[in-house]
Design an enzyme around this catalytic site. Structure first.
Site, PDB file in Angstrom:
ATOM      1  N   ASP A 259       0.732  -1.218   0.102  1.00 63.13           N
ATOM      2  CA  ASP A 259      -0.007   0.006  -0.104  1.00 63.13           C
ATOM      3  C   ASP A 259       0.976   1.194   0.052  1.00 63.13           C
ATOM      4  OD1 ASP A 259      -1.868   1.875   0.394  1.00 63.13           O
ATOM      5  OD2 ASP A 259      -2.387   1.320   2.567  1.00 63.13           O
ATOM      6  N   LYS A 266       1.767   7.943   0.706  1.00 64.34           N
ATOM      7  CA  LYS A 266       2.081   7.967   2.222  1.00 64.34           C
ATOM      8  C   LYS A 266       3.445   8.375   2.078  1.00 64.34           C
ATOM      9  CE  LYS A 266      -0.113   3.764   3.667  1.00 64.34           C
ATOM     10  NZ  LYS A 266      -0.998   4.308   4.644  1.00 64.34           N
ATOM     11  N   ASP A 336      -5.623   6.537  -0.479  1.00 64.79           N
ATOM     12  CA  ASP A 336      -4.815   5.623   0.748  1.00 64.79           C
ATOM     13  C   ASP A 336      -6.070   4.932   1.406  1.00 64.79           C
ATOM     14  OD1 ASP A 336      -3.198   4.400   2.284  1.00 64.79           O
ATOM     15  OD2 ASP A 336      -2.701   6.276   3.233  1.00 64.79           O
ATOM     16  N   GLU A 338      -7.855   2.563   0.444  1.00 64.68           N
ATOM     17  CA  GLU A 338      -8.093   1.591  -0.476  1.00 64.68           C
ATOM     18  C   GLU A 338      -8.693   0.394   0.125  1.00 64.68           C
ATOM     19  OE1 GLU A 338      -5.298   1.848   0.933  1.00 64.68           O
ATOM     20  OE2 GLU A 338      -4.965  -0.392   1.204  1.00 64.68           O
ATOM     21  N   ARG A 340     -11.014  -0.530   2.515  1.00 62.21           N
ATOM     22  CA  ARG A 340     -12.498  -0.644   2.414  1.00 62.21           C
ATOM     23  C   ARG A 340     -12.864  -0.694   0.969  1.00 62.21           C
ATOM     24  NH1 ARG A 340     -12.442   5.033   5.573  1.00 62.21           N
ATOM     25  NH2 ARG A 340     -10.362   4.255   5.831  1.00 62.21           N
TER      26      ARG A 340
HETATM   27  N1  BES Z   1      -3.009   0.275   5.254  1.00 58.47           N
HETATM   28  C1  BES Z   1      -3.473   1.341   5.731  1.00 58.47           C
HETATM   29  C2  BES Z   1      -3.844   1.220   7.316  1.00 58.47           C
HETATM   30  C3  BES Z   1      -2.801   0.883   8.167  1.00 58.47           C
HETATM   31  C4  BES Z   1      -2.042   2.019   8.849  1.00 58.47           C
HETATM   32  C5  BES Z   1      -2.240  -0.347   8.494  1.00 58.47           C
HETATM   33  C6  BES Z   1      -0.969   1.773   9.678  1.00 58.47           C
HETATM   34  C7  BES Z   1      -1.196  -0.575   9.335  1.00 58.47           C
HETATM   35  C8  BES Z   1      -0.608   0.321   9.730  1.00 58.47           C
HETATM   36  C9  BES Z   1      -4.821   1.850   5.155  1.00 58.47           C
HETATM   37  O1  BES Z   1      -5.080   1.643   3.567  1.00 58.47           O
HETATM   38  C10 BES Z   1      -5.072   3.333   5.242  1.00 58.47           C
HETATM   39  O2  BES Z   1      -3.889   4.035   4.715  1.00 58.47           O
HETATM   40  N2  BES Z   1      -5.832   4.034   5.922  1.00 58.47           N
HETATM   41  C11 BES Z   1      -5.844   5.552   6.104  1.00 58.47           C
HETATM   42  C12 BES Z   1      -7.176   5.769   5.992  1.00 58.47           C
HETATM   43  C13 BES Z   1      -7.502   7.222   5.700  1.00 58.47           C
HETATM   44  C14 BES Z   1      -6.878   7.758   4.374  1.00 58.47           C
HETATM   45  C15 BES Z   1      -8.777   7.425   5.765  1.00 58.47           C
HETATM   46  C16 BES Z   1      -5.328   5.760   7.335  1.00 58.47           C
HETATM   47  O3  BES Z   1      -5.513   4.900   8.512  1.00 58.47           O
HETATM   48  O4  BES Z   1      -4.418   6.834   7.479  1.00 58.47           O
HETATM   49 ZN    ZN Z   2      -3.983  -0.344   3.333  1.00 55.92          ZN
HETATM   50 ZN    ZN Z   3      -3.924   2.913   2.258  1.00 54.38          ZN
END
Ligand code: BES
Ligand code: ZN
Ligand code: ZN
Length: 487
Positions: A259, A266, A336, A338, A340
């Site tokens: 990701d 990120k 990001d 993604e 969901r």
């Molecule tokens: N894969 C990440 C979530 C994640 C964060 C997993 C840290 C393990 C450790 C997910 O896809 C993500 O990036 N979520 C975002 C959502 C936001 C943009 C609404 C997040 O948590 O920042």
């Molecule tokens: Zn993710």
């Molecule tokens: Zn993500």
């Protein structure tokens, strides 16, 4: 490592015996007189108090390790798992065969003690070294548990745990594998190959054309910038005996092999562990595999959405509006968020098979770490009953899980002014519950559903001595197995 049940002490490299501490004094269970004498003859024994995880070595006709377990009234299965995991790391490079005495553990059932110690040894013995030129092999290969009578029941318990932990360790291997090796196509291939060896499972793997045919627009939008085709792995296990009471459980896993965040890129410090973003997939696959190996009496389906979230000129741009498989339009405000999107289409697909319960597992949000820390799994659900069953299983398995609410306000906050939904809330607050609210939009046929956010616990669980300090933890598999067995 080979685990065995024995009722006699043969020649072995090390015998582990337990001791306790009562009122700040050493409390020795019923050791043989000769062992007591040899212990006392060792000068170090003078200072040994039997505190938790305190150890002392001595020799007589054999080599002994006394393991302190603290207050005997406070010894639980988890205390044993942790204490023996530490012992494993202390002895695994020094002794080839060990015999473990179970003296003094009178408040615990022998069967569950043997089960927990087997979990502890097998989970602790895991390492991921396939990319290392110099592999360091542990010396320890044989562990025997000393019991009064070596029954088939105890032997079967070891076999049952071996099936679970071998599956946990395969899940750990998938997670730890590098993202340039384990892309979506490769991940699907490895699961197909592994489950074929297990047997009794129907395997269907949908490629990009088939995923398009299924109109999984959200899933495809995540894959749009990828060099690799997406895969939807669909495994079905049907028990030998099916009656009208046979339950059908569906597992759904987020299998993001990497990701980057997509266009909502990120920062490099948060991107670096994102090979673990298929942790939910690894968890449900491991639980599924363990249940199949142990001839579960439930019907179990496992659905895994696999892709990476990469960037190229075709990658989905923020502000895009995309149509889901269930017909809902989604405004993608942040590429990001993604996981969901992938889960939404896979959940809708899973609902078509009308399971009794769906449990999805995903490294879905960073916000779950803010809410619960990085030791507790977040649970979200549309059913109090299903939540209760999962929390009970987590409790029985000594794994931390806590339910968080999805309230109407969270559901309102993911409504878009120009589409049916948007893929994130209007603030970061309650980010995990809003992700849960988004997933709930894709559950149909009144199916009871639970979502496990494992972002905090899928990796780096060094506080648990039976998990590697760094890398995949393998947690929640035992909970899911217990859940299916008790449903
Ligand atoms: N894969 C990440 C979530 C994640 C964060 C997993 C840290 C393990 C450790 C997910 O896809 C993500 O990036 N979520 C975002 C959502 C936001 C943009 C609404 C997040 O948590 O920042
Ligand atoms: Zn993710
Ligand atoms: Zn993500």
């Amino acid at each position: 490592m080979k685990l065995k049940i024995t009722n006699s002490v043969a020649k072995t490299d090390l015998i582990i015996i337990n001791a306790f501490n009562r009122n700040n004094k050493l409390d020795i269970p019923s050791w043989d007189k000769s062992i007591q004498a040899d212990f006392k003859a060792n000068p170090a024994s003078k200072f040994f108090k039997g505190n938790l995880s305190e150890t002392v070595y001595f020799s007589g006709d054999q080599n002994f390790l006394v393991l302190g377990l603290g207050d005997s009234t406070k010894v639980t299965l988890e205390v044993l798992r942790k204490a023996f995991a530490k012992v494993y790391h202390e002895i695994s490079m020094k002794y080839k065969s060990v015999t473990v005495g179970l003296d003094g553990l009178t408040s615990l059932e022998e069967l569950s003690v043997v089960g927990a110690l087997s979990e502890s040894f097998l989970m602790s013995a895991y390492s991921f070294d396939i990319h290392k030129s110099n592999k360091i092999q542990p010396v320890l290969t044989d562990v025997s548990f000393l019991v009064e009578s070596a029954t088939a029941k105890l032997r079967n318990e070891i076999k049952r745990v071996e099936n679970i932990v071998s599956s946990i360790n395969i899940g750990r291997d998938f997670m730890n594998e590098a993202p340039n090796v384990l892309n979506s196509v490769e991940f699907a291939k490895r699961i197909e190959k592994d489950i074929a060896k297990v047997g009794s499972v129907k395997t269907k793997i949908l490629n990009k054309a088939q995923i398009k045919k299924e109109k999984m627009g959200l899933f495809l939008s995540v894959n749009a910038g990828s060099a690799y085709e997406p895969r939807l792995v669909h495994l079905t296990y049907t028990p030998k005996k099916v009656t009208k009471n046979t339950k059908h459980i569906a597992f759904v896993g987020k299998g993001l092999t990497f990701d980057t965040g997509g266009y909502s890129l990120k920062p490099s410090s948060s991107m670096v562990t994102m090979k673990y973003d298929m942790g939910g997939a690894a968890t449900v696959y491991a639980a599924f595999r363990a249940l199949v190996l142990n001839n579960s009496s439930a019907k179990i389906s496992c659905f895994i959405g696999m892709t990476d979230n990469a960037v190229n000129s075709l990658a989905t741009m923020p502000d895009s509006i995309v149509k889901a498989r269930n017909g809902k339009s989604v405004e993608i405000l942040n590429t990001d968020a993604e996981g969901r999107l992938v889960l939404a289409d896979v959940l809708d697909y899973a609902c078509d098979f009308k399971p009794d319960h769906i449990v999805d597992c995903a490294t879905l949000t960073g916000a779950v770490l803010v809410a619960l820390g990085n030791e507790t799994c977040g649970l979200f659900s549309n059913s109090d009953e299903l939540s209760g069953a999962l929390l009970d299983s987590a409790h029985r398995s000594d794994e931390y899980m806590w339910r968080l609410p999805i309230i109407q306000e969270h559901k309102d906050d993911i409504k878009s002014p120009i589409a049916d939904l948007k893929n994130m809330g209007s603030s970061r607050f309650g980010g995990s519950a809003k992700a849960g609210a988004f997933l709930e939009e894709f559950i149909k046929n009144d199916i009871s559903w639970a979502h496990l956010d494992v972002a905090g616990i899928a990796s780096d669980q060094g506080h648990l001595p039976y998990c590697p300090k760094k890398g995949s933890s393998g947690l929640i598999v035992r909970t899911l197995v217990d859940f299916v067995n008790s449903i």
